[in-house]
Design an enzyme around this catalytic site. Structure first.
Site, short mmCIF file in Angstrom:
data_model
loop_
_atom_site.label_atom_id
_atom_site.label_comp_id
_atom_site.label_asym_id
_atom_site.label_seq_id
_atom_site.Cartn_x
_atom_site.Cartn_y
_atom_site.Cartn_z
N GLU A 179 -5.84 -24.22 14.55
CA GLU A 179 -4.85 -23.70 15.48
C GLU A 179 -5.18 -23.98 16.94
O GLU A 179 -4.31 -24.38 17.72
CB GLU A 179 -4.64 -22.18 15.29
CG GLU A 179 -3.83 -21.80 14.07
CD GLU A 179 -4.66 -21.70 12.80
OE1 GLU A 179 -5.90 -21.91 12.89
OE2 GLU A 179 -4.10 -21.41 11.74
N HIS A 218 -2.89 -10.14 8.39
CA HIS A 218 -1.60 -10.81 8.51
C HIS A 218 -0.55 -9.91 9.14
O HIS A 218 0.63 -10.24 9.11
CB HIS A 218 -1.08 -11.26 7.13
CG HIS A 218 -1.66 -12.55 6.65
ND1 HIS A 218 -2.89 -12.63 6.04
CD2 HIS A 218 -1.18 -13.82 6.69
CE1 HIS A 218 -3.13 -13.87 5.71
NE2 HIS A 218 -2.11 -14.62 6.10
#
Lengths: 337, 326
Positions: free
Chosen positions: B60, B129
């Site tokens: 990322e 998450h």
């Protein structure tokens, strides 16, 4: 290379050395603030590599030891010095300082203080070159210390998978701030590390500008031909500390002495003298003209330039002239739900 | 005017902007061949090819940095991060680079990137998450942060974000991708600034953003049945905040509830209450109330997860509290 180019290159390296030394003086006089990372001792690398690049067209990016890369890439020396002074006429309008020299008019895309951050930015510049289909490449200069960041591994992987036209120049000066490479890094030959990403690489003496230029010629040809990235490692040494507050206590005097003997200015100057390109007297005249130029033109410009206006504090945070079609204002009551 | 899903609206914005400008690219994990985790880029790989719909490795920070570097050389990358939780890995390139490059270059370089990411609590995805994290980006100068609550803004704000010269963070929500709403057939841009009065009312202002606007709307329905006219305000942009629209609404209703799905500490509600105090303290008839998540990492167990995250009844209870009805 003809004699006039050789003389020009020697003068450039002398200029870069004296520019850095003069900025050190200004720092001691407190005319320059913040951090100041000097390039003295490593001049042959930026000078030699960029001599073989298309400066002004190729993108160049580096870390915080960035003055000389900006200068060789084509940023006006007056503006770079004015930036160190924090002036409105500086390369970054006094907002960046020593570590953040920018000159996009010559595609010098900045100095960055986060170690390893320029790796992905360079790959992105290269991605844009590839996408546009130009023959431009991106050249990323960073030290050995940057290679222990995650961005090194992530970016080498993507640059290789996507065959991006990017040249990574590793200036291995043996110390990551104050920690010697063999104490921080499992594989001390940096060029070997990119084998894991299938990137061709090589290691060279970074103190001899002729060696640097020969190696850079091949590396740049590889990258520009569309074969993907190349990683080139130069062994070098910074003559001063990491930044201004550094006493170099972590280095032995003997090591420093050996590397000082391998001064890139001395190596090249001696070679040109031996080849009768110029004499000791010519070099002395060169030194004198460099010092005069720096003092009478460059430093003077920086000292006489105005500070940025405090009223402009909020300028440049976002686009100062945004298009209302994208920004607003929003018409109320046009939409419910 | 057609009713389409939130994910279809994002996909349409991508498609139109990719067709409009060759410098627009999309990049992210599984967005190409796989079509995107939430289908937001489905079919685009087949239409625009691998060079413009770029499947990235799971890196990322660096693929975001590559997008930023490309934007400095004239590209318009739309960077997808699969979950805002993973955006923590890209904070160096987003906050230390994209948000600062224009400023520290004295306006000479810019980073017109879009970073899209879902930031909400979905369905038992557990702590790693389920973070929301909008407050982290909204506190960073040099960024724009927007939170489209439905298909129209998801479509029109993405299009504006691509055209805008600033780095824009678009925070979506896992629970909204299948939400449907009307989007005009003709090309439409929605502004990146400005709060919106989604439902007009006079008795209390319910302020939300992203998914919490829907909690406010549901609470407003229940309040209406009780004879209370609630005004629902969608912040839309968390950076910059539209102080005027907030002030005007509070001056009208004199009572405020702020609903945020995130934890309260140093959060959106805290910021909005500060804005209200600075703008119109004397317009308040009651102390503002925050509706927010429990101050814990989000648990996996369904009942515990529900207890951790605010719902419409929590907004209703808060409204009744500021109205003095409890």
């Amino acid at each position: 290379m003809n004699a006039s180019d050789q003389k020009r290159l020697l003068r450039e390296m002398i200029f870069y050395r004296r520019f850095e030394e003069r900025s050190f003086e200004a720092y001691m006089e407190r005319k320059i603030g913040g951090f100041l990372h000097l390039y003295s001792g490593q001049e042959a690398i930026a000078t030699g590599v960029l001599e073989r690049a298309h400066c002004g067209s190729d993108y160049v990016i580096t870390g915080y030891r960035d003055h000389v890369h900006a200068l060789k890439a084509g940023a006006p020396a007056r503006e770079v010095m004015a930036e160190l002074y924090g002036k409105e006429t500086g390369s970054s309008r006094g907002r960046g300082g020593s570590m953040h020299i920018f000159d996009p008019t010559v595609n010098f895309m900045g100095g960055y203080a986060l170690v390893g951050q320029p790796f992905p930015l360079a790959a992105g510049l290269a991605l844009a070159c590839k996408h546009k289909g130009t023959d431009q490449i991106a050249i990323c200069f960073l030290g050995d210390g940057a290679n222990n960041q995650g961005t090194f591994h992530e970016t080498m992987n993507m640059a290789s998978v996507w065959k991006l036209p990017v040249l990574f120049v590793c200036e291995n000066n043996l110390y990551a701030i104050g920690t010697r490479i063999d104490r921080s890094t499992a594989v001390t030959d940096q060029y070997k590390r990119v084998a894991a990403y299938n990137i061709p690489s090589s290691q060279h003496d970074g103190q001899d500008i002729d060696i640097v230029m020969a190696a850079a010629t091949d590396a740049i040809a590889h990258v520009r031909s569309g074969k993907g990235p190349y990683f080139i490692e130069f062994l070098t040494y910074r003559q001063r500390g990491h930044s201004m507050s550094d006493s170099n206590a972590y280095r032995s005097k003997e090591e420093e002495r050996l590397w000082m003997e391998r001064d890139p200015l001395k190596i090249y100057g001696d070679r040109l003298k031996k080849a009768k390109v110029l004499t000791e007297k010519d070099i002395a005249a060169m030194e004198k003209s460099v010092l005069e130029e720096i003092e009478n033109d460059i430093v003077r410009f920086a000292e006489e330039s105005p500070d940025p206006r405090v009223e402009d504090l909020n300028k440049y945070c976002l686009d100062d002239q945004p298009d209302p079609r994208w920004i607003g204002p929003l018409a109320q009551g046009e939409h419910h739900g | 005017m057609a009713e389409i899903a939130y994910w279809e609206a994002i996909r349409r914005a991508h498609d139109e902007e990719l067709a409009h400008d060759r410098m627009v690219i999309a990049m992210g994990e599984d967005i190409g061949v796989a079509g995107g985790t939430y289908k937001a880029t489905s079919g685009l790989y087949q239409k625009y090819g691998a060079d413009r719909i770029i499947d990235t490795p799971i890196s990322e920070n660096s693929y975001t940095g590559i997008g930023i570097g490309a934007s400095m050389a004239g590209m318009r990358p739309i960077i997808e991060i699969m979950s805002i939780n993973f955006a923590l890995l890209a904070l160096d390139t987003l906050i230390n680079a994209a948000a600062k490059i224009r400023y520290m270059s004295g306006g000479r370089a810019s980073c017109p990137i879009v970073m899209r990411t879902p930031g909400g609590t979905a369905h038992q995805l557990a702590a790693q998450h389920s973070a929301r994290l909008a407050r982290m980006f909204m506190s960073t100068p040099g960024l724009r942060v927007v939170t489209p609550r439905g298909p129209l803004d998801a479509y029109g704000m993405l299009k504006s974000a691509v055209r805008c010269n600033d780095p824009v963070i678009i925070i979506e929500h896992e629970s909204m991708y299948n939400m449907r709403g009307e989007v005009p057939d003709e090309e439409t841009f929605r502004p990146l600034e400005g709060a919106e009065i989604v439902r007009a009312g006079t008795d209390v202002t319910l302020i939300g953003y992203n998914y919490s606007v829907h909690l406010c709307l549901a609470a407003a329905d229940k309040l209406a049945a009780m004879g209370v006219a609630a005004e629902v305000l969608d912040l839309r942009a968390l950076r910059p905040i539209d102080r005027d629209t907030i002030r005007r609404s509070v001056e009208k209703t004199h009572k405020v509830v702020i609903a945020e799905e995130d934890e309260a500490t140093v959060g959106v509600g805290a910021e909005i209450i500060s804005v209200i105090i600075e703008e119109c303290f004397f317009a308040l008839d009651a102390q503002p109330v925050r509706v927010h998540a429990a101050d814990v990492p989000v648990p996996y167990n369904r009942q515990m997860e529900k207890a951790a995250i605010p719902n419409a009844d929590d907004v209703l209870a808060a409204a009744l509290k500021v109205l003095g009805r409890v």
